[in-house]
Motif scaffolding. Structure first.
Motif, PDB file in Angstrom:
ATOM      1  N   LEU A 231      13.200 -18.348  38.944  1.00 31.47           N
ATOM      2  CA  LEU A 231      12.732 -18.026  40.295  1.00 31.47           C
ATOM      3  C   LEU A 231      11.264 -18.389  40.459  1.00 31.47           C
ATOM      4  O   LEU A 231      10.871 -19.048  41.437  1.00 31.47           O
ATOM      5  CB  LEU A 231      12.947 -16.531  40.570  1.00 31.47           C
ATOM      6  CG  LEU A 231      12.323 -15.981  41.859  1.00 31.47           C
ATOM      7  CD1 LEU A 231      12.959 -16.633  43.081  1.00 31.47           C
ATOM      8  CD2 LEU A 231      12.468 -14.459  41.918  1.00 31.47           C
ATOM      9  N   LEU A 232      10.433 -17.974  39.493  1.00 30.15           N
ATOM     10  CA  LEU A 232       9.007 -18.295  39.558  1.00 30.15           C
ATOM     11  C   LEU A 232       8.780 -19.806  39.553  1.00 30.15           C
ATOM     12  O   LEU A 232       7.977 -20.330  40.328  1.00 30.15           O
ATOM     13  CB  LEU A 232       8.280 -17.658  38.368  1.00 30.15           C
ATOM     14  CG  LEU A 232       7.878 -16.197  38.499  1.00 30.15           C
ATOM     15  CD1 LEU A 232       7.439 -15.643  37.145  1.00 30.15           C
ATOM     16  CD2 LEU A 232       6.751 -16.050  39.512  1.00 30.15           C
ATOM     17  N   GLY A 233       9.497 -20.496  38.676  1.00 32.74           N
ATOM     18  CA  GLY A 233       9.299 -21.931  38.566  1.00 32.74           C
ATOM     19  C   GLY A 233       9.701 -22.688  39.825  1.00 32.74           C
ATOM     20  O   GLY A 233       8.980 -23.584  40.275  1.00 32.74           O
ATOM     21  N   MET A 234      10.833 -22.321  40.402  1.00 33.05           N
ATOM     22  CA  MET A 234      11.290 -23.017  41.609  1.00 33.05           C
ATOM     23  C   MET A 234      10.364 -22.746  42.789  1.00 33.05           C
ATOM     24  O   MET A 234      10.127 -23.638  43.620  1.00 33.05           O
ATOM     25  CB  MET A 234      12.726 -22.600  41.922  1.00 33.05           C
ATOM     26  CG  MET A 234      13.724 -23.096  40.880  1.00 33.05           C
ATOM     27  SD  MET A 234      15.419 -22.520  41.146  1.00 33.05           S
ATOM     28  CE  MET A 234      15.894 -23.521  42.574  1.00 33.05           C
ATOM     29  N   LEU A 235       9.836 -21.546  42.879  1.00 29.98           N
ATOM     30  CA  LEU A 235       8.850 -21.266  43.929  1.00 29.98           C
ATOM     31  C   LEU A 235       7.559 -22.028  43.672  1.00 29.98           C
ATOM     32  O   LEU A 235       6.864 -22.444  44.615  1.00 29.98           O
ATOM     33  CB  LEU A 235       8.573 -19.761  44.001  1.00 29.98           C
ATOM     34  CG  LEU A 235       9.686 -18.911  44.611  1.00 29.98           C
ATOM     35  CD1 LEU A 235       9.378 -17.420  44.445  1.00 29.98           C
ATOM     36  CD2 LEU A 235       9.860 -19.231  46.094  1.00 29.98           C
ATOM     37  N   GLN A 236       7.227 -22.209  42.391  1.00 34.02           N
ATOM     38  CA  GLN A 236       6.014 -22.936  42.038  1.00 34.02           C
ATOM     39  C   GLN A 236       6.062 -24.374  42.553  1.00 34.02           C
ATOM     40  O   GLN A 236       5.049 -24.935  42.951  1.00 34.02           O
ATOM     41  CB  GLN A 236       5.854 -22.923  40.509  1.00 34.02           C
ATOM     42  CG  GLN A 236       4.624 -23.649  39.993  1.00 34.02           C
ATOM     43  CD  GLN A 236       3.359 -22.868  40.249  1.00 34.02           C
ATOM     44  OE1 GLN A 236       3.391 -21.648  40.341  1.00 34.02           O
ATOM     45  NE2 GLN A 236       2.249 -23.563  40.388  1.00 34.02           N
ATOM     46  N   ARG A 237       7.234 -24.958  42.564  1.00 36.49           N
ATOM     47  CA  ARG A 237       7.360 -26.347  43.017  1.00 36.49           C
ATOM     48  C   ARG A 237       6.969 -26.520  44.476  1.00 36.49           C
ATOM     49  O   ARG A 237       6.437 -27.559  44.869  1.00 36.49           O
ATOM     50  CB  ARG A 237       8.800 -26.815  42.835  1.00 36.49           C
ATOM     51  CG  ARG A 237       9.165 -27.138  41.404  1.00 36.49           C
ATOM     52  CD  ARG A 237      10.627 -27.490  41.290  1.00 36.49           C
ATOM     53  NE  ARG A 237      10.983 -27.887  39.934  1.00 36.49           N
ATOM     54  CZ  ARG A 237      12.226 -27.984  39.499  1.00 36.49           C
ATOM     55  NH1 ARG A 237      13.237 -27.702  40.315  1.00 36.49           N
ATOM     56  NH2 ARG A 237      12.472 -28.349  38.261  1.00 36.49           N
ATOM     57  N   THR A 238       7.244 -25.520  45.285  1.00 37.97           N
ATOM     58  CA  THR A 238       6.980 -25.661  46.720  1.00 37.97           C
ATOM     59  C   THR A 238       5.712 -24.936  47.168  1.00 37.97           C
ATOM     60  O   THR A 238       5.053 -25.379  48.105  1.00 37.97           O
ATOM     61  CB  THR A 238       8.163 -25.115  47.539  1.00 37.97           C
ATOM     62  OG1 THR A 238       8.429 -23.753  47.136  1.00 37.97           O
ATOM     63  CG2 THR A 238       9.406 -25.939  47.271  1.00 37.97           C
ATOM     64  N   LEU A 239       5.367 -23.837  46.503  1.00 41.50           N
ATOM     65  CA  LEU A 239       4.224 -23.044  46.946  1.00 41.50           C
ATOM     66  C   LEU A 239       2.995 -23.281  46.080  1.00 41.50           C
ATOM     67  O   LEU A 239       1.890 -23.384  46.583  1.00 41.50           O
ATOM     68  CB  LEU A 239       4.581 -21.555  46.932  1.00 41.50           C
ATOM     69  CG  LEU A 239       5.710 -21.136  47.885  1.00 41.50           C
ATOM     70  CD1 LEU A 239       6.066 -19.677  47.671  1.00 41.50           C
ATOM     71  CD2 LEU A 239       5.294 -21.369  49.326  1.00 41.50           C
ATOM     72  N   GLY A 240       3.198 -23.323  44.763  1.00 40.89           N
ATOM     73  CA  GLY A 240       2.087 -23.582  43.857  1.00 40.89           C
ATOM     74  C   GLY A 240       1.179 -22.381  43.666  1.00 40.89           C
ATOM     75  O   GLY A 240       1.086 -21.481  44.494  1.00 40.89           O
ATOM     76  N   GLY A 241       0.513 -22.379  42.490  1.00 40.20           N
ATOM     77  CA  GLY A 241      -0.524 -21.388  42.209  1.00 40.20           C
ATOM     78  C   GLY A 241      -0.057 -19.951  42.311  1.00 40.20           C
ATOM     79  O   GLY A 241       1.074 -19.599  41.994  1.00 40.20           O
ATOM     80  N   ARG A 242      -0.983 -19.123  42.787  1.00 40.59           N
ATOM     81  CA  ARG A 242      -0.707 -17.693  42.856  1.00 40.59           C
ATOM     82  C   ARG A 242       0.302 -17.338  43.943  1.00 40.59           C
ATOM     83  O   ARG A 242       0.933 -16.286  43.884  1.00 40.59           O
ATOM     84  CB  ARG A 242      -2.015 -16.935  43.101  1.00 40.59           C
ATOM     85  CG  ARG A 242      -3.002 -17.073  41.946  1.00 40.59           C
ATOM     86  CD  ARG A 242      -4.177 -16.134  42.119  1.00 40.59           C
ATOM     87  NE  ARG A 242      -5.094 -16.218  40.992  1.00 40.59           N
ATOM     88  CZ  ARG A 242      -6.147 -15.411  40.836  1.00 40.59           C
ATOM     89  NH1 ARG A 242      -6.398 -14.494  41.750  1.00 40.59           N
ATOM     90  NH2 ARG A 242      -6.930 -15.538  39.794  1.00 40.59           N
ATOM     91  N   ARG A 243       0.440 -18.193  44.939  1.00 42.93           N
ATOM     92  CA  ARG A 243       1.379 -17.879  46.022  1.00 42.93           C
ATOM     93  C   ARG A 243       2.801 -17.765  45.497  1.00 42.93           C
ATOM     94  O   ARG A 243       3.586 -16.937  45.968  1.00 42.93           O
ATOM     95  CB  ARG A 243       1.300 -18.942  47.105  1.00 42.93           C
ATOM     96  CG  ARG A 243      -0.035 -19.001  47.850  1.00 42.93           C
ATOM     97  CD  ARG A 243       0.040 -19.983  48.990  1.00 42.93           C
ATOM     98  NE  ARG A 243       0.953 -19.530  50.033  1.00 42.93           N
ATOM     99  CZ  ARG A 243       1.623 -20.346  50.833  1.00 42.93           C
ATOM    100  NH1 ARG A 243       1.503 -21.660  50.685  1.00 42.93           N
ATOM    101  NH2 ARG A 243       2.421 -19.872  51.759  1.00 42.93           N
TER     102      ARG A 243
END
Length: 462
Positions: A231-243
């Motif tokens: 979940l964290l990784g897939m969100l990282q792809r689109t949002l990046g960083g702390r978001r």
């Protein structure tokens, strides 16, 4: 008196004046010679003294430079030791005692991977504080694994220590029940962190922040570690960083909240329906028709919230995995979310950020399961992938020099440790301790007298 001729008088006066001038010149000439000699004597004495002073100054400078060099060398040795001994002292406050083994193993690690031995030992404090049941040997292994993961993921030892202890608090008990040893658990954490860092363009430091924010929400959700990391990784792809971490926290908390609220609304609707049924027996006409309508709505709401609640939990009542929650919500709301759907999600999940995750990812449940399966494989692969990442990051000249400097510091540490142990185990150490105590006592005794003397001088001035 006989008359004296003027020419004779003038001649006598001239001769007397000339004689007086000659005598004065002789006196002045002699005085000049004396003064010249005296001046030469003074100049000679001054030159001699100046030469002596210059010689003494040169010798004193050489002596001071030599003393400073010796002092600097000794202090350099001791400074490397002082930081390490301070870190070991912190561990001692937690009951750790095998200092020689800890120092030796951390020196071996930093000789190979660089960094400061003192920092590597200091990071053990966080581990021991959070995981007091670790043996000292297991503590050292955790310390080396966290430090290695830090080098592989652009993080510090302290950041990785905090992340590992956070992960242990969330997933450690379940992994222990599954038969994993302490070292295997640490290796799984390292593999998962490294895999997410490599696959989803993040860093160990960002993951540490994300999981610190997750905290109790992740425990309440009960999701497997690989699901949470996916979940964290897939969100990282689109949002990046702390978001990405912020939205992952929102969705995790929102899923837990949605299950609870769905159950609460189901129960509330059931109570309302029971109350309506009680009133129907006495109601007539328009009132009865209104009660029937309200009853139908309550029954529909009870059925709807009950279905949602049962869909989001497993048979044992535990929340389904993150990917399954996305599947449930995708099935419930379909391809597009209407304004009414968004309002319901906001009511159930409690935050707009959680709703945004659902809007963005509700059709990616299958993709998340695939990512989670790959992460699980990498978590089970041991430390080889982590070491490969760490070595890849250490190919530059700066990293090479970092290892060289680490080895220099470690040799200074070993010499300084020998000096330190010598001070502790010989009379010199006790002598220095007594001398410092006497100096302290002497200063404490003389300060009041100096204060009185200064006060008297100042009173005389004024």
């Amino acid at each position: 008196m006989p008359a004296i001729k003027v020419p004779l008088l003038l001649e006598g006066t001239r001769r007397f004046t000339r004689g007086l001038a000659s005598a004065a010149q002789s006196v002045f000439s002699f005085g000049g010679k004396v003064l010249g000699a005296a001046k030469k004597l003074v100049v000679g004495i001054g030159d001699a003294l100046n030469g002596i002073f210059k010689w003494a100054k040169r010798r004193m400078r050489d002596v001071m430079i030599g003393l400073a060099a010796v002092q600097g060398a000794i202090l350099a040795l001791l400074y490397s030791t002082v930081d390490v001994e301070r870190a070991l002292g912190d561990l001692a406050s937690l009951g750790v005692r095998n200092f020689d083994m800890i120092r030796r193993e951390m020196v071996k690690f930093t000789d190979e991977w660089g960094g400061r031995t003192a920092d590597a030992i200091a990071a053990l404090y966080d581990l021991q504080s959070a995981l007091p049941n670790l043996t000292e040997a297991a503590l050292v292994e955790w310390g080396k694994i966290t430090a290695l993961t830090a080098r592989a993921t652009k993080a510090t030892e302290q950041e990785m220590s905090r992340l590992f202890t956070t992960l242990h608090g969330i997933y450690g008990e379940a992994l222990s029940r599954a038969g994993k040893t302490d070292e295997q658990i640490a290796e799984m954490f390292a593999g998962g962190i490294a895999a997410v860092t490599k696959g989803f363009r993040t860093t160990g430091a960002q993951l540490a922040i994300a999981f610190e924010n997750l905290g109790a929400a992740a425990q309440d959700a009960g999701w497997r570690m690989e699901e949470q990391l996916a979940l964290l990784g897939m969100l990282q792809r689109t949002l990046g960083g702390r978001r990405a971490g912020t939205f992952a926290v929102a969705f995790t908390r929102g899923a837990v909240t949605a299950v609870r609220k769905a159950r609460e609304e189901e129960v509330a609707a059931a109570k309302e329906l029971e109350s309506i049924r009680g009133k129907l027996a006495k109601a007539t006409g328009k009132e009865r028709a209104e009660l029937i309508q309200r009853g139908r709505l309550a029954a529909a709401r009870r059925r709807d919230m009950g279905q949602l609640h049962r869909a989001m939990v497993k048979e044992n009542g535990q929340l389904r995995e993150a990917s399954e929650i996305l599947d449930v919500l995708n099935k419930r709301y379909g391809e597009t979310l209407s304004a009414a759907n968004v309002a319901e999600l906001s009511r159930l999940m409690g935050s707009e950020q959680a709703v945004r995750v659902v809007q963005q990812m509700r059709r990616q449940g299958a993709a998340m399961r695939k990512e989670a399966a790959q992460l699980r494989t990498q978590m089970e692969a041991g430390l080889d992938p982590v070491e490969e990442m760490a070595r890849a990051r250490m190919r530059g000249f700066g990293e090479f020099m970092g290892i060289v400097m680490a080895r220099i510091r470690n040799r200074a540490l070993e010499l300084g440790t020998a000096i330190w142990k010598g001070l502790l185990e010989t009379r010199l150490g006790s002598y220095l301790e007594r001398a410092s105590a006497r100096l302290t006592s002497w200063v404490a005794g003389i300060v009041p007298r100096v204060t009185v003397a200064v006060g008297k001088v100042l009173s005389l001035i004024h």
